[in-house]
Motif scaffolding. Structure first.
Motif, mmCIF file in Angstrom:
data_model
loop_
_atom_site.group_PDB
_atom_site.id
_atom_site.type_symbol
_atom_site.label_atom_id
_atom_site.label_comp_id
_atom_site.label_asym_id
_atom_site.label_seq_id
_atom_site.Cartn_x
_atom_site.Cartn_y
_atom_site.Cartn_z
ATOM 1 N N THR A 27 0.808 -1.223 0.000
ATOM 2 C CA THR A 27 0.000 0.000 0.000
ATOM 3 C C THR A 27 0.839 1.270 0.000
ATOM 4 O O THR A 27 0.309 2.374 0.003
ATOM 5 C CB THR A 27 -0.931 0.026 1.230
ATOM 6 N N GLY A 28 2.165 1.099 0.008
ATOM 7 C CA GLY A 28 3.034 2.265 -0.050
ATOM 8 C C GLY A 28 3.316 2.908 1.286
ATOM 9 O O GLY A 28 3.975 3.955 1.351
ATOM 10 N N LYS A 29 2.833 2.313 2.366
ATOM 11 C CA LYS A 29 3.100 2.880 3.691
ATOM 12 C C LYS A 29 4.591 2.818 4.002
ATOM 13 O O LYS A 29 5.144 3.702 4.662
ATOM 14 C CB LYS A 29 2.295 2.125 4.756
ATOM 15 N N LYS A 68 17.620 -8.336 1.315
ATOM 16 C CA LYS A 68 18.576 -8.315 2.420
ATOM 17 C C LYS A 68 19.954 -7.971 1.865
ATOM 18 O O LYS A 68 20.484 -8.665 0.986
ATOM 19 C CB LYS A 68 18.616 -9.671 3.121
ATOM 20 N N ILE A 69 20.516 -6.880 2.383
ATOM 21 C CA ILE A 69 21.832 -6.434 1.939
ATOM 22 C C ILE A 69 22.825 -6.705 3.067
ATOM 23 O O ILE A 69 22.702 -6.131 4.162
ATOM 24 C CB ILE A 69 21.825 -4.934 1.602
ATOM 25 N N PRO A 70 23.779 -7.625 2.849
ATOM 26 C CA PRO A 70 24.741 -7.994 3.913
ATOM 27 C C PRO A 70 25.424 -6.779 4.535
ATOM 28 O O PRO A 70 25.854 -5.855 3.835
ATOM 29 C CB PRO A 70 25.748 -8.880 3.162
ATOM 30 N N ARG A 71 25.476 -6.781 5.844
ATOM 31 C CA ARG A 71 26.155 -5.763 6.651
ATOM 32 C C ARG A 71 25.556 -4.363 6.479
ATOM 33 O O ARG A 71 26.126 -3.374 6.924
ATOM 34 C CB ARG A 71 27.660 -5.736 6.346
ATOM 35 N N VAL A 72 24.378 -4.291 5.827
ATOM 36 C CA VAL A 72 23.721 -2.988 5.663
ATOM 37 C C VAL A 72 22.324 -3.003 6.284
ATOM 38 O O VAL A 72 21.996 -2.183 7.146
ATOM 39 C CB VAL A 72 23.614 -2.595 4.168
ATOM 40 N N GLY A 73 21.483 -3.951 5.852
ATOM 41 C CA GLY A 73 20.136 -4.039 6.402
ATOM 42 C C GLY A 73 19.153 -4.628 5.411
ATOM 43 O O GLY A 73 19.540 -5.188 4.381
ATOM 44 N N THR A 74 17.895 -4.505 5.721
ATOM 45 C CA THR A 74 16.834 -5.048 4.871
ATOM 46 C C THR A 74 16.103 -3.893 4.211
ATOM 47 O O THR A 74 15.521 -3.043 4.882
ATOM 48 C CB THR A 74 15.843 -5.891 5.698
ATOM 49 N N LYS A 75 16.120 -3.892 2.889
ATOM 50 C CA LYS A 75 15.611 -2.757 2.110
ATOM 51 C C LYS A 75 14.313 -3.112 1.390
ATOM 52 O O LYS A 75 14.151 -4.209 0.868
ATOM 53 C CB LYS A 75 16.667 -2.343 1.085
ATOM 54 N N VAL A 76 13.375 -2.153 1.383
ATOM 55 C CA VAL A 76 12.114 -2.331 0.662
ATOM 56 C C VAL A 76 12.388 -2.091 -0.828
ATOM 57 O O VAL A 76 12.920 -1.058 -1.210
ATOM 58 C CB VAL A 76 11.038 -1.336 1.146
ATOM 59 N N PRO A 113 -3.546 1.011 -6.884
ATOM 60 C CA PRO A 113 -3.431 -0.203 -7.707
ATOM 61 C C PRO A 113 -2.995 -1.454 -6.952
ATOM 62 O O PRO A 113 -3.190 -2.555 -7.452
ATOM 63 C CB PRO A 113 -2.397 0.197 -8.773
ATOM 64 N N HIS A 114 -2.423 -1.273 -5.766
ATOM 65 C CA HIS A 114 -1.982 -2.442 -5.003
ATOM 66 C C HIS A 114 -3.033 -2.911 -4.002
ATOM 67 O O HIS A 114 -2.755 -3.782 -3.175
ATOM 68 C CB HIS A 114 -0.670 -2.130 -4.285
ATOM 69 N N ALA A 358 -5.048 -1.103 4.903
ATOM 70 C CA ALA A 358 -5.737 -0.976 3.623
ATOM 71 C C ALA A 358 -7.229 -0.778 3.841
ATOM 72 O O ALA A 358 -7.890 -0.032 3.108
ATOM 73 C CB ALA A 358 -5.487 -2.216 2.763
ATOM 74 N N ALA A 359 -7.775 -1.439 4.852
ATOM 75 C CA ALA A 359 -9.207 -1.303 5.168
ATOM 76 C C ALA A 359 -9.519 0.130 5.590
ATOM 77 O O ALA A 359 -10.516 0.721 5.162
ATOM 78 C CB ALA A 359 -9.593 -2.286 6.272
ATOM 79 N N VAL A 360 -8.669 0.684 6.449
ATOM 80 C CA VAL A 360 -8.850 2.072 6.899
ATOM 81 C C VAL A 360 -8.728 3.031 5.709
ATOM 82 O O VAL A 360 -9.486 4.001 5.597
ATOM 83 C CB VAL A 360 -7.813 2.436 7.985
ATOM 84 N N LYS A 361 -7.800 2.724 4.812
ATOM 85 C CA LYS A 361 -7.605 3.571 3.635
ATOM 86 C C LYS A 361 -8.854 3.590 2.763
ATOM 87 O O LYS A 361 -9.235 4.625 2.210
ATOM 88 C CB LYS A 361 -6.408 3.068 2.826
ATOM 89 N N LEU A 362 -9.539 2.442 2.642
ATOM 90 C CA LEU A 362 -10.773 2.357 1.860
ATOM 91 C C LEU A 362 -11.862 3.212 2.503
ATOM 92 O O LEU A 362 -12.560 3.967 1.808
ATOM 93 C CB LEU A 362 -11.237 0.910 1.748
#
Length: 459
Positions: A27-29, A68-76, A113-114, A358-362
């Motif tokens: 949802t882009g949050k 998952k990027i080693p030694r950096v973190g988890t990226k969206v 769209p998502h 998403a429900a609240v967004k609707l």
């Protein structure tokens, strides 16, 4: 057994973590490029082990949502093509026309769209269906009218509804009706007072004055009798058997249902019984008042010139959209003090929803100015947002000259609860009244049956 319970609880928390992150990303949050908190942070927040959190994040990696990027973190990294969250919306089937709901949902999905919305028709007459859908998690958002909400509170099930922020842009008298224990549990969507709708040509042909706010019930009886044509046209029609209609006359008496010392309803010899008797006598006072024609069907009679006046709502005026008919509206008759019954429909979020954001967004979209203005411009229903309801501009369809009379009648809006009865009592009384008004029960039997039924129901 104890270990199994612990594992099950852990799986539930892990599922909640994965579902929440997935929804936030779709949802882009959580925007593309954002780095998620550490596994240790998630572990503490959801009471999980680092290993469990790692497994959960691996699910989202496999779905292509995070990296998952080693030694950096988890990226969206964003939502893959075709990925979406599904929100299940329970709606009253009548709102298909009353608010053009499917076009609204299509517009929402284009902007989001998502998020996909699965529209599930529900009954507006039986709260038990809504309750089952909510408790089983089959709905994320549900449409509830005022009666539904009252039943929800009376049965102690308001905990199933997610509290939301009060929207100051919506009419306060609508929002107030959906508050319990100081929490806003339902957001108003559309509403309507009861009104008269009439064929203007019939009045002009009979050289009769059109209805206005001074009309009392005796005036309605007089003029409808002059408008009626035996075997050809009804002077007046309304579905008195509907629990959204007959309470009006009782409300206009200004009284409340009386009770015995033990709390049982008391009818015999009360002002409420006088009002109920008057409802039954009305069909005899108006010879052309037809039985067996329900709400919705009377609007079609008006459209075909087979009825001159009907009691209806802004909701049901939508049956007249596109009809070649010169009609207008007026306040309902009264006994000296103008007063009408208010119908209020809103949207609630299931507290157990797995896609709550998403429900609240609707819900936020459907109560936004854009969506509410769409309702105002494309239907006859009244949107809950004040600025949309009172919008003035170029009309895209025929509009009755007195469409905005709702603004002047707001002080006279009342709910059935102003009669000092519950939603359950309203429905019980309604069942007995059908027998009484059909001549199948005497007044004495009506009074005794209502007391007996409600006594049994309350045990």
């Amino acid at each position: 057994m104890e270990k199994r319970t612990t594992r099950s609880s852990s799986r539930t928390r892990l599922s909640e973590l994965v579902n929440t992150l997935r929804e936030d990303i779709l949802t882009g949050k959580r925007p593309v490029g954002e780095y998620l908190p550490s596994e240790k942070t998630f572990a503490a927040e959801y009471n999980l082990s680092n290993q469990s959190v790692r497994k959960g994040l691996d699910v989202l990696v496999a779905e292509g949502l995070i990296e998952k990027i080693p030694r950096v973190g988890t990226k969206v990294v964003g939502a893959p093509e075709g990925a979406f969250v599904t929100v299940k919306l329970g709606f009253h089937s009548s709102v298909t026309d009353e608010a053009d709901i499917h076009r609204l949902l299509s517009s929402f999905q284009k902007e989001n769209p998502h998020i996909r919305v699965q529209a599930v028709p529900t009954s507006s007459n039986n709260y038990s269906y809504i309750s089952e859908y909510l408790s089983s998690g089959l709905l994320d958002v549900v449409m509830m009218n005022f009666k539904d909400f009252q039943e929800c509170v009376e049965t102690g099930e308001e905990g199933m509804l997610e509290p939301t922020e009060r929207n100051p842009e919506l009419y306060s008298f609508l929002s107030d009706a959906f508050v319990a224990d100081g929490r806003q549990l339902v957001q108003p969507f559309i509403y309507s007072p009861l009104i008269l709708c009439y064929n203007r040509e019939h009045f002009h042909e009979a050289n009769l004055p059109e209805p206005d706010s001074s009309w009392q019930w005796k005036d309605l009886i007089t003029y409808s009798s002059k408008l009626a044509i035996p075997n050809e046209r009804l002077g007046f029609h309304c579905d008195l058997y509907s629990p959204n209609r007959w309470p009006l006359l009782l409300l206009q008496t200004g009284g409340k249902f009386e009770r015995h010392e033990d709390g049982r309803l008391k009818l015999a010899g009360t002002a409420m019984m006088d009002a109920l008797r008057y409802c039954g006598e009305m069909k005899h006072s108006i010879p052309s008042l037809s039985e067996g024609i329900t709400t919705g069907e009377s609007e079609l009679l008006l459209a075909k010139g087979k009825a001159s006046i009907i009691m209806t709502s802004y909701f049901y005026l939508n049956y007249l959209l596109g009809e070649r008919l010169s009609f207008d509206i007026a306040p309902v008759p009264h006994f000296g003090t103008p007063m009408t019954m208010l119908l209020n429909t809103g949207l609630a979020v299931n507290r157990k929803s797995q896609v709550k954001d998403a429900a609240v967004k609707l819900v936020e979209y459907l109560t936004s100015y854009k969506a509410q203005l769409f309702v105002r411009q494309h239907t006859y229903s009244l949107p809950a947002r004040k600025s949309a309801a009172e919008w003035v501009g170029e009309e895209k369809r025929y509009l009755p000259s007195r469409f905005s009379l709702f603004r002047e009648t707001i002080p006279g809006f009342r709910y059935f609860t102003d009669l000092a009865i519950s939603a359950r009592e309203l429905l019980e009384i309604n069942q007995e009244l059908k027998m009484y008004w059909a001549g199948l029960e005497t007044e004495e039997v009506l009074c005794s049956h209502i007391e007996e039924r409600l006594t049994v129901s309350s045990v």
